[in-house]
Enzyme design. Structure first.
Site, PDB file in Angstrom:
ATOM      1  N   ARG A   1     -26.655  -8.872  18.596  1.00 26.47           N
ATOM      2  CA  ARG A   1     -27.944  -8.479  18.026  1.00 26.47           C
ATOM      3  C   ARG A   1     -27.929  -7.096  17.375  1.00 26.47           C
ATOM      4  O   ARG A   1     -28.813  -6.758  16.613  1.00 26.47           O
ATOM      5  CB  ARG A   1     -29.021  -8.481  19.116  1.00 26.47           C
ATOM      6  CG  ARG A   1     -29.407  -9.841  19.633  1.00 26.47           C
ATOM      7  CD  ARG A   1     -30.311 -10.543  18.671  1.00 26.47           C
ATOM      8  NE  ARG A   1     -30.829 -11.764  19.234  1.00 26.47           N
ATOM      9  CZ  ARG A   1     -30.127 -12.883  19.341  1.00 26.47           C
ATOM     10  NH1 ARG A   1     -28.876 -12.924  18.923  1.00 26.47           N
ATOM     11  NH2 ARG A   1     -30.667 -13.963  19.857  1.00 26.47           N
TER      12      ARG A   1
ATOM     13  N   HIS B   1     -18.283  -9.812  17.307  1.00 27.91           N
ATOM     14  CA  HIS B   1     -19.250  -8.727  17.091  1.00 27.91           C
ATOM     15  C   HIS B   1     -18.819  -7.424  17.766  1.00 27.91           C
ATOM     16  O   HIS B   1     -19.655  -6.688  18.288  1.00 27.91           O
ATOM     17  CB  HIS B   1     -20.639  -9.122  17.585  1.00 27.91           C
ATOM     18  CG  HIS B   1     -21.081 -10.463  17.127  1.00 27.91           C
ATOM     19  ND1 HIS B   1     -21.357 -10.747  15.817  1.00 27.91           N
ATOM     20  CD2 HIS B   1     -21.259 -11.622  17.797  1.00 27.91           C
ATOM     21  CE1 HIS B   1     -21.708 -12.011  15.699  1.00 27.91           C
ATOM     22  NE2 HIS B   1     -21.644 -12.569  16.887  1.00 27.91           N
TER      23      HIS B   1
ATOM     24  N   PRO C   1     -28.979  -7.142  30.136  1.00 31.80           N
ATOM     25  CA  PRO C   1     -28.623  -6.322  31.284  1.00 31.80           C
ATOM     26  C   PRO C   1     -29.809  -5.499  31.767  1.00 31.80           C
ATOM     27  O   PRO C   1     -30.463  -4.820  30.984  1.00 31.80           O
ATOM     28  CB  PRO C   1     -27.512  -5.422  30.748  1.00 31.80           C
ATOM     29  CG  PRO C   1     -27.050  -6.054  29.492  1.00 31.80           C
ATOM     30  CD  PRO C   1     -28.209  -6.811  28.948  1.00 31.80           C
ATOM     31  N   GLU C   2     -30.100  -5.609  33.045  1.00 31.48           N
ATOM     32  CA  GLU C   2     -31.092  -4.757  33.685  1.00 31.48           C
ATOM     33  C   GLU C   2     -30.338  -3.865  34.669  1.00 31.48           C
ATOM     34  O   GLU C   2     -29.111  -3.847  34.654  1.00 31.48           O
ATOM     35  CB  GLU C   2     -32.157  -5.621  34.387  1.00 31.48           C
ATOM     36  CG  GLU C   2     -32.833  -6.594  33.425  1.00 31.48           C
ATOM     37  CD  GLU C   2     -33.894  -7.463  34.094  1.00 31.48           C
ATOM     38  OE1 GLU C   2     -34.459  -7.049  35.111  1.00 31.48           O
ATOM     39  OE2 GLU C   2     -34.141  -8.571  33.587  1.00 31.48           O
TER      40      GLU C   2
END
Length: 288
Positions: A122, A103, A18-19
Site C-alpha cells: 500500500r 513491493h 500490525p498493532e
DNA sequence: AATCGTTCCTGATAGC
DNA sequence: TGCTATCAGGAACGAT
C-alpha cells in the site's frame, strides 16, 4: 441497509495491520540483529525512505525500541531509523541472495550476508532516518498516549474516558490517548469486557471501565504471547504467521455465533472502521 | 481543545 | 475472460 448500488454477498477481504502485539513481536526479533553492521543500503522508492538513509552505512545496530506501533532502530554514532508499517508494511530478514518480497522499497545489506528489507504494497508506511536525540521529538511520539503494559494506568484511563463523549471504540483507536491499539485488539477487548462499542466514553460505568482496562491489557499480552495475529497479511521478521487469529472472539466473525451466548456477531462501521461485537452480550445497558 | 471527514494506496473481489 | 467500481485501514491534515 443501503451501502451502495451494488450488493456484496460475500465478506469483504480484510487486511489485518500490525498493532502493538505484532509490532512488539517484530521488535523482539529485530533485537537479534543487535551488533550487526550495515554494509550497504539500496533505496527503490525515496518517498518511503525519508531523510538521508545512506548515513547508516557502516553503523551498527545497538538497540530496537517501540513507541505504540512505531519501531525505532538505534545505530552507533547517534543515528536512528523510525519505521511505521501502517497497513501492509513488512520487515523481513533474508539471506543475501534470496529474492526480496514483492513491493520491497528499501534494502539494508548486513555484514553477516543477510539483508533487512522493508516492503509495503500500500505504501502508507515509511522508514525515516533521524538523529537519535531527536527521536523523542518526533510529532508522532510527542502526541502519543500512554503505553499499555507500561504507564497506562486505571486512573489515567478513567480520566481520558470522563473527558470524552466519543464512542468508546473510536476512543480506543485514538493513538494520542492509548498507544498501540488497533481495530482487532480494540474489538476483542470490548467483547471481553462486555462493553458496547458505541457507548459514549464518559457514560461507561465504573465496573465497565475496570473490566475494559483489564481486557485491554490481557488481549495485548496474549497477542504478544501468540506472536501477533495473522488474519491475513501480517507476517513476522521471518515471514511467519502469528496465531492469535485462532482466538478471535469477534473480529472478522460477522454472522458467526458468539462463543459466550450464541448470538450472531454483528459488524458496524464507526469512524470509517469496521467494528465487530456481539449485540446480545455487549448490549447497551441502562445508563442514567 | 476536541472531534470529524478526507486523503493516501493497491490487492482482492463481485458484477456485468 | 476481461474490465471496472468498491473496499479495507493508520495516521496526517484540514475543517468545524
Amino acid at each position: 441497509m443501503i451501502r451502495s448500488a451494488r450488493q456484496y454477498t460475500r465478506d469483504i477481504f480484510i487486511f489485518n495491520m500490525p498493532e502493538l502485539p505484532e509490532v512488539e513481536t517484530i521488535r523482539l526479533q529485530l533485537e537479534s540483529l543487535i551488533g550487526e553492521q550495515i554494509g550497504n543500503v539500496t533505496v527503490h522508492r525515496y518517498d518511503i525512505a525519508r531523510g538521508d538513509i545512506e548515513t547508516i552505512v557502516g553503523k551498527s545496530i545497538i538497540g530496537v525500541r517501540r513507541f505504540g506501533k512505531l519501531i525505532v532502530i538505534d545505530f552507533s554514532s547517534e543515528v536512528s531509523v523510525a519505521i511505521h508499517l501502517k497497513m501492509t508494511g513488512r520487515l523481513s530478514v533474508l539471506m543475501r541472495e534470496a529474492i526480496a518480497p514483492k513491493h520491497t522499497h528499501v534494502e539494508l545489506l548486513l555484514r553477516s550476508n543477510r539483508r533487512l528489507t522493508f516492503s509495503d504494497a500500500r505504501r502508507f508506511g515509511y522508514i525515516q532516518v533521524i538523529a537519535t536525540d531527536e527521536v523523542d521529538n518526533l510529532p508522532f511520539i510527542q502526541n502519543l498516549g500512554k503505553e499499555p503494559l507500561k504507564d497506562f494506568t486505571l486512573p489515567y484511563f478513567q480520566t481520558i474516558l470522563k473527558k470524552s463523549s466519543r464512542p468508546i471504540k473510536t476512543l480506543l483507536l485514538d493513538q494520542t490517548r492509548i498507544a498501540g491499539l488497533g481495530n482487532i485488539y480494540a474489538s476483542e477487548a470490548l467483547w471481553i469486557a462486555r462493553v458496547n462499542p458505541i457507548t459514549p466514553a464518559k457514560q461507561l460505568l465504573a465496573k465497565e471501565i475496570r473490566a475494559l482496562f483489564k481486557a485491554i491489557n490481557s488481549v495485548l499480552r496474549e497477542g504478544i504471547q501468540r506472536g501477533g495475529a495473522s488474519d491475513n497479511t501480517y507476517r513476522d521478521l521471518r515471514g511467519e504467521k502469528g496465531s492469535y487469529q485462532h482466538f478471535f472472539k469477534v473480529y472478522n466473525r460477522k454472522g458467526k455465533p458468539c462463543s459466550r451466548c450464541g448470538a450472531p456477531i454483528a459488524m458496524i462501521r464507526q469512524a470509517g472502521r469496521s467494528t465487530f461485537f456481539c449485540p446480545k452480550c455487549q448490549a447497551l445497558g441502562m445508563r442514567e
